[in-house]
Design a protein around this motif. Structure first.
Motif, PDB file in Angstrom:
ATOM      1  N   LYS A  38       0.754  -1.350   0.023  1.00 48.93           N
ATOM      2  CA  LYS A  38      -0.067   0.050   0.172  1.00 48.93           C
ATOM      3  C   LYS A  38       0.755   1.294   0.139  1.00 48.93           C
ATOM      4  CE  LYS A  38      -3.999  -1.873   2.230  1.00 48.93           C
ATOM      5  NZ  LYS A  38      -4.919  -1.910   3.458  1.00 48.93           N
ATOM      6  N   CYS A  39       1.819   1.096   0.792  1.00 51.13           N
ATOM      7  CA  CYS A  39       3.016   2.393   0.744  1.00 51.13           C
ATOM      8  C   CYS A  39       3.533   2.634  -0.648  1.00 51.13           C
ATOM      9  CB  CYS A  39       4.141   2.128   1.686  1.00 51.13           C
ATOM     10  SG  CYS A  39       5.464   3.151   1.842  1.00 51.13           S
ATOM     11  N   LEU A  40       3.838   1.610  -1.338  1.00 53.77           N
ATOM     12  CA  LEU A  40       4.390   1.732  -2.641  1.00 53.77           C
ATOM     13  C   LEU A  40       3.568   2.166  -3.642  1.00 53.77           C
ATOM     14  CD1 LEU A  40       6.569  -1.609  -2.839  1.00 53.77           C
ATOM     15  CD2 LEU A  40       7.582   0.557  -2.605  1.00 53.77           C
ATOM     16  N   ALA A  41       2.381   1.908  -3.523  1.00 57.00           N
ATOM     17  CA  ALA A  41       0.965   2.352  -4.294  1.00 57.00           C
ATOM     18  C   ALA A  41       0.698   3.818  -3.947  1.00 57.00           C
ATOM     19  CB  ALA A  41      -0.099   1.362  -3.993  1.00 57.00           C
ATOM     20  N   LYS A  42       0.971   4.417  -2.887  1.00 52.96           N
ATOM     21  CA  LYS A  42       0.549   5.623  -2.495  1.00 52.96           C
ATOM     22  C   LYS A  42       1.748   6.579  -3.117  1.00 52.96           C
ATOM     23  CE  LYS A  42      -2.059   4.980   1.569  1.00 52.96           C
ATOM     24  NZ  LYS A  42      -2.408   5.427   2.941  1.00 52.96           N
ATOM     25  N   ILE A  43       2.883   5.916  -2.730  1.00 55.32           N
ATOM     26  CA  ILE A  43       4.135   6.507  -3.393  1.00 55.32           C
ATOM     27  C   ILE A  43       4.179   7.171  -4.772  1.00 55.32           C
ATOM     28  CG2 ILE A  43       6.498   6.607  -3.587  1.00 55.32           C
ATOM     29  CD1 ILE A  43       6.910   5.475  -0.982  1.00 55.32           C
ATOM     30  N   ALA A  44       3.712   5.596  -5.645  1.00 53.25           N
ATOM     31  CA  ALA A  44       3.697   5.856  -7.087  1.00 53.25           C
ATOM     32  C   ALA A  44       2.631   6.880  -7.645  1.00 53.25           C
ATOM     33  CB  ALA A  44       3.286   4.400  -7.646  1.00 53.25           C
ATOM     34  N   SER A  45       1.305   6.943  -6.691  1.00 50.71           N
ATOM     35  CA  SER A  45       0.452   7.951  -7.211  1.00 50.71           C
ATOM     36  C   SER A  45       0.972   9.449  -7.036  1.00 50.71           C
ATOM     37  CB  SER A  45      -0.753   7.725  -6.093  1.00 50.71           C
ATOM     38  OG  SER A  45      -1.767   8.454  -6.574  1.00 50.71           O
ATOM     39  N   VAL A  46       1.480   9.770  -5.986  1.00 46.25           N
ATOM     40  CA  VAL A  46       1.994  11.136  -5.883  1.00 46.25           C
ATOM     41  C   VAL A  46       3.337  11.495  -6.897  1.00 46.25           C
ATOM     42  CG1 VAL A  46       1.279  11.332  -3.329  1.00 46.25           C
ATOM     43  CG2 VAL A  46       3.765  10.615  -4.024  1.00 46.25           C
ATOM     44  N   PHE A  47       3.874  10.198  -7.146  1.00 42.71           N
ATOM     45  CA  PHE A  47       5.193  10.352  -8.094  1.00 42.71           C
ATOM     46  C   PHE A  47       4.445  10.645  -9.349  1.00 42.71           C
ATOM     47  CE2 PHE A  47       8.248   7.724 -10.409  1.00 42.71           C
ATOM     48  CZ  PHE A  47       9.186   8.660 -10.837  1.00 42.71           C
ATOM     49  N   LYS A  48       3.555  10.036  -9.935  1.00 45.28           N
ATOM     50  CA  LYS A  48       2.780  10.371 -11.064  1.00 45.28           C
ATOM     51  C   LYS A  48       2.163  11.608 -11.083  1.00 45.28           C
ATOM     52  CE  LYS A  48      -0.288   8.133 -14.542  1.00 45.28           C
ATOM     53  NZ  LYS A  48      -1.159   6.880 -14.768  1.00 45.28           N
ATOM     54  N   ASP A  49       1.815  12.317 -10.150  1.00 44.55           N
ATOM     55  CA  ASP A  49       1.062  13.490 -10.063  1.00 44.55           C
ATOM     56  C   ASP A  49       2.186  14.612 -10.323  1.00 44.55           C
ATOM     57  OD1 ASP A  49      -1.411  12.265  -9.709  1.00 44.55           O
ATOM     58  OD2 ASP A  49      -1.446  12.507  -7.351  1.00 44.55           O
TER      59      ASP A  49
END
Length: 740
Positions: free
Chosen positions: A629-640
């Motif tokens: 879940k941590c990786l998925a959240k980081i990926a989301s803000v990374f993409k933003d």
């Protein structure tokens, strides 16, 4: 029939017309009109008759049957009035040919038989040709009758008549038809598989037809020879004769036969693996067919093209030609219906002419009755013609049934009209219409094996049934019938049952009923036969159209499903399942492309790489589910933090990386800080981190203007080193000051 009173100029015109009549159709039409006018001016009825005959044959070759029958009708009147027997024979043969072209073989045979009867009168009659004799004209009839037998699949009778024609041609040494007769016999042997005899006969026929410059027959000979050599596996000779057939005649008389040769050649090429050349030939054939409005050939060519592209797995082009096939098929069905109408109209014209001739010797009362019948026939024919046009204007089954139901009472004084279609799966008749005095009602199903139903018997036996008195008709009194109809009969006294036939197969029936005994006369019966033919064609076209639309829709759905699956597979192969970012495979291929772009443009290419600080401790203490879940959240803000020109990717494990084409080092550092701040702003708890009590990342940035002396590996290594130094220095962003 030499007329010494005509001048040499007119004689030359008639001789020229005789010479070109089977070769140059455009010139033939012009010359026949000119010759007719000159003969009329010099009052030479035999020449007028001959000119009209040639014109009629020419128009027939061009498919203008109504115009052809008009010329031939004038010609037959002149021939009868002046007792010109040989031209009467030729005119009957020409009219028979028209009916044969329109697939009305019964009428065609009728006129051929009339020609045979006239042959016996040749020796005691006036003739146009000085060499006219029984054998010459009987030979022509034999060839034409044999052609019909061949089309209908009766090869024995076809062979018998072709042989008779050859024997008569040899006996009279008449070169006008000898080559055609021998070539026809050869084509029949080709159908039977007797290749040796077929080749020998067609080569002989070719030799004679060449000497007489009979272009249509020459083209057919070349095509048949090509097919023989193909069957003998002699590909070179097969190709040679296909080319000869296609190239022999470019004038209007050879287009139809040339197209046949091109289509057969394309099938040959496809069979032997040269699909590309087959497609080229078929496209050329389609252009020729469309230019000359030959819908049947357009239809055949589109079907072959669709099959070729289907074999090449080119679904888009295959569907394109299937759609064209469907379009031409619809137009062809309209044309086919029009030809049936033309056939009926021609027969009506000829019947009218014969009736008018007989009226001259009948009493006034007979004349009045016959005139009334003709008027009624004409009225019904007009209504029937209009009804036929309405039926062929739609392919919607409900509309077709409504047209039949609402219009039939206009020309048939009836009390009930019913229409039923055969359901093969249920083996029963389903009534689609039951109209009694303008009111529709539903009827139950009737099993096809129901021996009590005349409707079922009509379809089961493919029989046209006329009942003029239900109380006395032998069929009704037959114990096996016993009369049961789902409409309850309602006191009906007369009826006609018409099977709906296509290629000899009955797929339904229409029936009409009357409360009056002996209601239906010969004209009514023939009208119903014609109506049943129209209805059968229109309904069959509607059903086939529905099936074809379903088939095309299914193919299009399969194509769309295939494209969707391919897209999903491509997406899965290039994207990380957990983070929805590009995977390392996609990153590597994109980096290679961007490197080349920046190399050509001489612009900077930057890389941002980061990993999660103490991610192992997070996984070990909080569990892998929390880690994911941590990786998925980081990926989301990374993409933003990225725009459309960047490529954010998961590099592996807890490492993330982005390609920034055209971005300078300073700008890349700013973006790196933005990502670090965004991750920190998530405030994901991490009590076991050595740098903070929340999740943080270590970021490395590298930038370079690609040259021939630099490499991707150096760029990646530089970014990785920067990230490592950042982590070691407990900083969140580190800039490699050395560059590359």
């Amino acid at each position: 029939m030499c007329n010494s009173s005509i001048n040499s100029n007119l004689r030359s015109l008639l001789d020229e017309l005789e010479r070109i009549k089977f070769n140059d159709l455009s010139r033939t039409l012009e010359l026949s009109n000119e010759t007719y006018f000159q003969c009329k001016m010099q009052q030479y009825p035999a020449g007028m008759c001959f000119s009209l005959l040639v014109k009629g044959n020419c128009l027939s070759f061009l498919g203008k049957y109504s115009d052809a029958i008009h010329s031939l009708s004038q010609a037959i009147n002149l021939a009868i009035e002046n007792n010109i027997c040989d031209l009467q024979i030729l005119i009957n043969i020409a009219i028979g040919n028209i009916f044969s072209d329109l697939s009305n073989y019964e009428e065609g045979f009728s006129f051929y038989n009339s020609a045979v009867k006239l042959c016996s009168k040749l020796s005691n009659s006036t003739n146009y040709y000085s060499n006219s004799c029984y054998e010459i004209y009987y030979c022509k009839v034999c060839n034409n009758m044999a052609e019909i037998y061949k089309i209908l699949g009766d090869l024995d009778n076809a062979s018998r008549l072709y042989n008779q024609a050859v024997e008569l041609d040899i006996k009279t040494n008449y070169k006008g038809t000898l080559g055609v007769s021998i070539a026809n016999l050869g084509s029949l042997n080709l159908l039977k598989g007797n290749l040796y005899e077929a080749k020998k006969q067609i080569l002989k026929g070719l030799e004679i037809t060449k000497a007489n410059n009979f272009s249509i027959a020459i083209t057919e000979c070349y095509t048949n020879l090509a097919m023989i050599y193909e069957k003998e596996h002699n590909e070179d000779k097969a190709k040679l004769y296909f080319q000869k057939a296609m190239n022999f005649s470019e004038n209007s008389s050879g287009v139809f036969y040339k197209l046949g040769a091109i289509i057969n050649y394309s099938k040959f090429l496809k069979k032997h693996g040269d699909i590309a050349l087959a497609i080229d030939n078929l496209i050329s054939a389609l252009n020729i067919a469309e230019t000359n409005n030959l819908l049947e050939k357009c239809n055949s060519v589109c079907k072959e093209l669709a099959n070729c592209y289907e074999e090449l797995n080119d679904i888009e082009k295959s569907n394109k030609y299937y759609r064209l096939y469907f379009k031409f098929d619809s137009e062809l069905k309209v044309l086919s219906n029009s030809q049936i109408l033309t056939s009926i109209e021609i027969k009506l014209k000829l019947d009218t002419l014969e009736s008018e001739r007989q009226k001259l010797i009948k009493k006034n009362d007979d004349y009045r009755k016959h005139s009334e019948m003709l008027l009624e026939s004409s009225r019904k024919m007009k209504i029937l013609s209009e009804l036929g046009q309405k039926l062929t204007s739609t392919q919607n089954l409900d509309e077709i049934i409504d047209i039949l139901s609402s219009n039939i009472s206009e020309f048939m004084n009836i009390h009930n009209f019913s229409l039923a279609l055969y359901d093969k799966d249920k083996d029963c008749l389903i009534f689609k219409c039951n109209n009694t005095n303008g009111s529709n009602s539903e009827l139950p199903l009737v099993q096809l094996n129901n021996n009590r139903s005349l409707s079922a018997y009509c379809v089961r036996a493919n029989k046209f049934i006329v009942i003029n008195d239900f109380d006395k008709d032998p069929l009704v009194l037959n114990e096996t019938i016993n009369i049961y109809e789902p409409n309850g009969m309602h006191g009906f006294q007369s009826a006609i049952y018409c099977p709906l036939l296509i290629d000899g197969y009955s797929f339904g029936m229409i029936s009409i009923y009357s409360h009056i005994k002996n209601r239906f006369n010969t004209l009514d019966i023939e009208t119903m036969r014609a109506l049943a033919s129209y209805a059968a064609i229109a309904i069959n076209n509607s059903l086939k159209s529905s099936y074809l639309k379903i088939e095309i829709a299914n193919k299009e759905k399969i194509q769309k499903d295939l494209e969707k699956v391919n897209y999903e597979l491509k997406y899965l192969s290039e994207n990380d399942f957990l983070t929805k970012l590009s995977n390392r495979r996609k990153f590597n291929s994109t980096l290679l492309i961007e490197w080349q772009n920046c190399l050509q443009k001489k612009c900077p290419l930057s890389i941002i790489i980061f990993d999660v600080d103490n991610f192992k401790e997070l996984n070990d203490n909080y569990g892998h589910l929390v880690g994911d879940k941590c990786l998925a959240k980081i990926a989301s803000v990374f993409k933003d933090c990225m725009n459309d020109t960047y490529t954010p990717s998961r590099f592996g494990g807890d490492e993330f990386i982005a390609i920034l084409p055209g971005i300078s080092k300073d700008k890349a550092i700013q973006i790196g800080k933005k990502i670090s701040s965004a991750v920190k702003a998530l405030k994901i708890e991490h009590a076991f981190s050595k740098t903070d009590n929340i999740v943080t990342i270590s970021v490395g940035v590298a930038s370079v203007i690609p040259t021939e002396s630099t490499s991707i590996d150096e760029l990646l290594k530089s970014a990785d080193t920067a990230m490592y130094k950042s982590k070691m220095a407990r900083e969140k962003l580190f800039n490699s000051t050395k560059g590359l």
